[in-house]
Scaffold this motif. Structure first.
Motif, mmCIF file in Angstrom:
data_model
loop_
_atom_site.group_PDB
_atom_site.id
_atom_site.type_symbol
_atom_site.label_atom_id
_atom_site.label_comp_id
_atom_site.label_asym_id
_atom_site.label_seq_id
_atom_site.Cartn_x
_atom_site.Cartn_y
_atom_site.Cartn_z
ATOM 1 N N SER A 154 0.863 -1.177 0.000
ATOM 2 C CA SER A 154 0.000 0.000 0.000
ATOM 3 C C SER A 154 0.899 1.227 0.000
ATOM 4 C CB SER A 154 -0.913 0.014 1.230
ATOM 5 O OG SER A 154 -0.156 0.095 2.427
ATOM 6 N N LEU A 155 0.301 2.371 -0.337
ATOM 7 C CA LEU A 155 1.071 3.610 -0.373
ATOM 8 C C LEU A 155 0.158 4.808 -0.142
ATOM 9 C CD1 LEU A 155 3.827 4.986 -0.887
ATOM 10 C CD2 LEU A 155 3.131 5.205 -3.281
ATOM 11 N N GLY A 156 0.550 5.656 0.802
ATOM 12 C CA GLY A 156 -0.171 6.899 1.039
ATOM 13 C C GLY A 156 0.236 7.946 0.015
ATOM 14 N N VAL A 157 -0.744 8.593 -0.621
ATOM 15 C CA VAL A 157 -0.516 9.544 -1.703
ATOM 16 C C VAL A 157 -0.878 10.948 -1.239
ATOM 17 C CG1 VAL A 157 -1.289 10.226 -4.030
ATOM 18 C CG2 VAL A 157 -0.887 7.811 -3.483
ATOM 19 N N HIS A 158 -0.120 11.926 -1.714
ATOM 20 C CA HIS A 158 -0.409 13.332 -1.440
ATOM 21 C C HIS A 158 -1.591 13.768 -2.311
ATOM 22 C CE1 HIS A 158 0.054 17.683 -1.126
ATOM 23 N NE2 HIS A 158 0.943 17.500 -0.160
ATOM 24 N N HIS A 159 -2.612 14.311 -1.670
ATOM 25 C CA HIS A 159 -3.842 14.691 -2.377
ATOM 26 C C HIS A 159 -3.570 15.647 -3.537
ATOM 27 C CE1 HIS A 159 -8.128 15.638 -2.781
ATOM 28 N NE2 HIS A 159 -7.797 16.916 -2.811
ATOM 29 N N MET A 160 -2.724 16.656 -3.317
ATOM 30 C CA MET A 160 -2.468 17.643 -4.355
ATOM 31 C C MET A 160 -1.579 17.078 -5.469
ATOM 32 S SD MET A 160 -4.435 19.953 -3.475
ATOM 33 C CE MET A 160 -4.063 21.075 -4.825
ATOM 34 N N GLU A 161 -0.733 16.109 -5.158
ATOM 35 C CA GLU A 161 0.005 15.444 -6.232
ATOM 36 C C GLU A 161 -0.967 14.690 -7.128
ATOM 37 O OE1 GLU A 161 4.206 13.335 -6.606
ATOM 38 O OE2 GLU A 161 2.814 12.049 -5.498
ATOM 39 N N GLY A 162 -2.001 14.119 -6.519
ATOM 40 C CA GLY A 162 -3.034 13.470 -7.324
ATOM 41 C C GLY A 162 -3.678 14.446 -8.291
ATOM 42 N N HIS A 163 -4.072 15.617 -7.779
ATOM 43 C CA HIS A 163 -4.669 16.638 -8.654
ATOM 44 C C HIS A 163 -3.682 17.065 -9.739
ATOM 45 C CE1 HIS A 163 -8.627 17.510 -7.148
ATOM 46 N NE2 HIS A 163 -8.203 17.711 -5.912
ATOM 47 N N LEU A 164 -2.445 17.277 -9.351
ATOM 48 C CA LEU A 164 -1.428 17.753 -10.285
ATOM 49 C C LEU A 164 -1.233 16.777 -11.447
ATOM 50 C CD1 LEU A 164 1.945 19.333 -9.292
ATOM 51 C CD2 LEU A 164 1.883 17.532 -10.992
ATOM 52 N N LEU A 165 -1.317 15.475 -11.162
ATOM 53 C CA LEU A 165 -1.081 14.459 -12.179
ATOM 54 C C LEU A 165 -2.347 14.036 -12.912
ATOM 55 C CD1 LEU A 165 1.437 12.202 -10.220
ATOM 56 C CD2 LEU A 165 1.965 13.848 -12.021
ATOM 57 N N ALA A 166 -3.518 14.497 -12.466
ATOM 58 C CA ALA A 166 -4.782 14.089 -13.104
ATOM 59 C C ALA A 166 -4.823 14.400 -14.599
ATOM 60 C CB ALA A 166 -5.966 14.740 -12.383
ATOM 61 N N PRO A 167 -4.248 15.529 -15.076
ATOM 62 C CA PRO A 167 -4.261 15.778 -16.525
ATOM 63 C C PRO A 167 -3.525 14.715 -17.328
ATOM 64 C CG PRO A 167 -3.826 17.816 -15.341
ATOM 65 C CD PRO A 167 -3.751 16.699 -14.334
ATOM 66 N N MET A 168 -2.666 13.931 -16.692
ATOM 67 C CA MET A 168 -1.969 12.858 -17.387
ATOM 68 C C MET A 168 -2.930 11.746 -17.811
ATOM 69 S SD MET A 168 1.144 13.826 -17.500
ATOM 70 C CE MET A 168 2.466 14.732 -16.687
ATOM 71 N N LEU A 169 -4.147 11.748 -17.247
ATOM 72 C CA LEU A 169 -5.141 10.739 -17.602
ATOM 73 C C LEU A 169 -5.976 11.159 -18.807
ATOM 74 C CD1 LEU A 169 -6.288 9.862 -13.970
ATOM 75 C CD2 LEU A 169 -5.078 8.343 -15.547
ATOM 76 N N ALA A 170 -5.736 12.358 -19.328
ATOM 77 C CA ALA A 170 -6.442 12.825 -20.515
ATOM 78 C C ALA A 170 -5.893 12.136 -21.765
ATOM 79 C CB ALA A 170 -6.310 14.340 -20.642
ATOM 80 N N ASP A 171 -6.635 12.234 -22.866
ATOM 81 C CA ASP A 171 -6.211 11.596 -24.113
ATOM 82 C C ASP A 171 -4.889 12.169 -24.625
ATOM 83 O OD1 ASP A 171 -8.460 9.993 -24.095
ATOM 84 O OD2 ASP A 171 -9.645 11.383 -25.303
ATOM 85 N N GLU A 172 -4.683 13.478 -24.406
ATOM 86 C CA GLU A 172 -3.439 14.121 -24.820
ATOM 87 C C GLU A 172 -2.771 14.742 -23.596
ATOM 88 O OE1 GLU A 172 -4.067 16.853 -27.977
ATOM 89 O OE2 GLU A 172 -5.094 15.403 -29.263
#
Length: 344
Positions: free
Chosen positions: A106-124
């Motif tokens: 398991s791994l604890g994730v930083h909430h804002m790092e999640g937001h910061l990387l969310a655009p990487m889930l877009a098609d481009e």
């Protein structure tokens, strides 16, 4: 690697499964808006109780939609902070207990790092390096991003975050919770030429921001309208319009300044406020002609969600990072403390 992501930092329970080979397999989100609406804001104890009720059933639902059993998971990522202590503890406890029972990391994730990387889930998705504007109910930050965990804080709000200012303005205008989207919709009916609200800290050097004074100016304008003729529907729309435009102008000016300072031409915007249509339009209109490419998460991933936690966790887990010892819940967790996986 198939990673289950669990997000319970505030008032939304988000669950998702991300496969490093196939991408996002399934996601589910339960919003507590109705639970907190009558109080005009998030009640931490109620948020924690609702996460307890929803996290496991939603996990079962998402796994079924992904066509997976718990035994198919390779790891579990969860939000360890920042956020509400009780809410974070729910997700942390569920995640670490499941991982222990399944014999997986398991791994604890930083909430804002999640937001910061969310655009990487877009098609481009964008490419490193870029400047990120993180705007949500609790954070307004400009960050230089050179890679996973390679973050340099360029500027942030010295008081209220932009999303928080939206919510407080909504209360002044008698709009329901959550206020941000309601202010934005009301602003569409307003006269942009009637009120001229200040653009805080734009004439000062640097990249820090301030929205508390703008909130106060909104309060004084509401009081003036009430005293003169009573606060009409048109008054409310005009005030919402002036407030939103002031926030948008401030953020655009700070983004342009950050890009020029860093010598970059890629901007990533993430967080709940990144769904604001006027802000998106203004960034495209004012930065696009200067050769700046602007990237956003899919609209469904702008607010808190499990997909961003699963993805951010998968990147770090794939690089070998794991929880060590007891999982630490961090209601306050500066992003500047994050490091690349090999240095963590």
């Amino acid at each position: 690697m198939k990673v289950l992501g669990i997000e319970t930092s505030c008032d939304e329970t988000g669950i998702a499964v991300y496969d490093t080979d196939r991408g996002l397999l399934a996601e589910g989100l339960y919003s507590q808006v109705e639970v907190h609406a009558e109080y005009g804001g998030v009640v931490p104890e109620l948020a924690s109780r609702d996460h307890i009720r929803k996290t496991l059933p939603l996990t079962t639902q998402v796994l079924a939609e992904a066509g997976l059993d718990k035994s198919d998971l390779d790891a579990i990522a969860y939000t360890a902070g920042p956020g509400l202590m009780g809410a974070l503890m729910v997700g942390t406890t569920v995640a670490r207990s499941m991982a222990f029972g399944l014999g997986i990391p398991s791994l604890g994730v930083h909430h804002m790092e999640g937001h910061l990387l969310a655009p990487m889930l877009a098609d481009e998705p964008p490419s490193y390096p870029f400047v990120a504007l993180l705007v949500s109910g609790g954070h307004s930050q400009l960050v230089r991003v050179d890679g996973l965990g390679c973050y340099t804080l360029l500027g942030e709000s010295v008081d209220d975050a932009a999303g928080e200012a939206f919510d407080k303005t909504a209360k002044l205008l008698d709009l329901p919770y959550p206020g941000g989207p309601h202010v934005a919709r009301l602003a569409e009916q307003g006269d942009p030429g009637r009120f001229d609200f200040p653009r805080p800290m734009v004439r000062q050097p640097g990249l820090d921001m301030s929205f508390s004074g703008l909130k106060t100016h909104t309060l004084l304008t509401v009081r003036q309208c009430r005293e003169e003729t009573g606060l009409t529907d048109q008054d409310r729309a005009d005030i919402a319009c002036a407030f939103e435009q002031a926030v948008v102008d401030t953020l655009v000016i700070k983004c342009r300044r950050a890009l020029e300072q860093e010598g970059l031409n890629t901007l990533v915007m993430a967080g709940g406020v990144s769904a604001n249509r006027n802000l998106r339009r203004a960034l495209a209109d004012r930065l696009g002609p200067k050769g700046v490419a602007v990237f956003y998460p899919p609209l469904s991933l702008c607010t808190d969600n499990g997909a961003m936690i699963a993805y951010a966790g998968a990147l770090r887990l794939q690089a070998g990072q794991r929880d060590m010892g007891d999982g630490e819940v961090r209601p306050r967790w500066p992003m500047t403390e994050l490091r690349p996986p090999e240095a963590a």
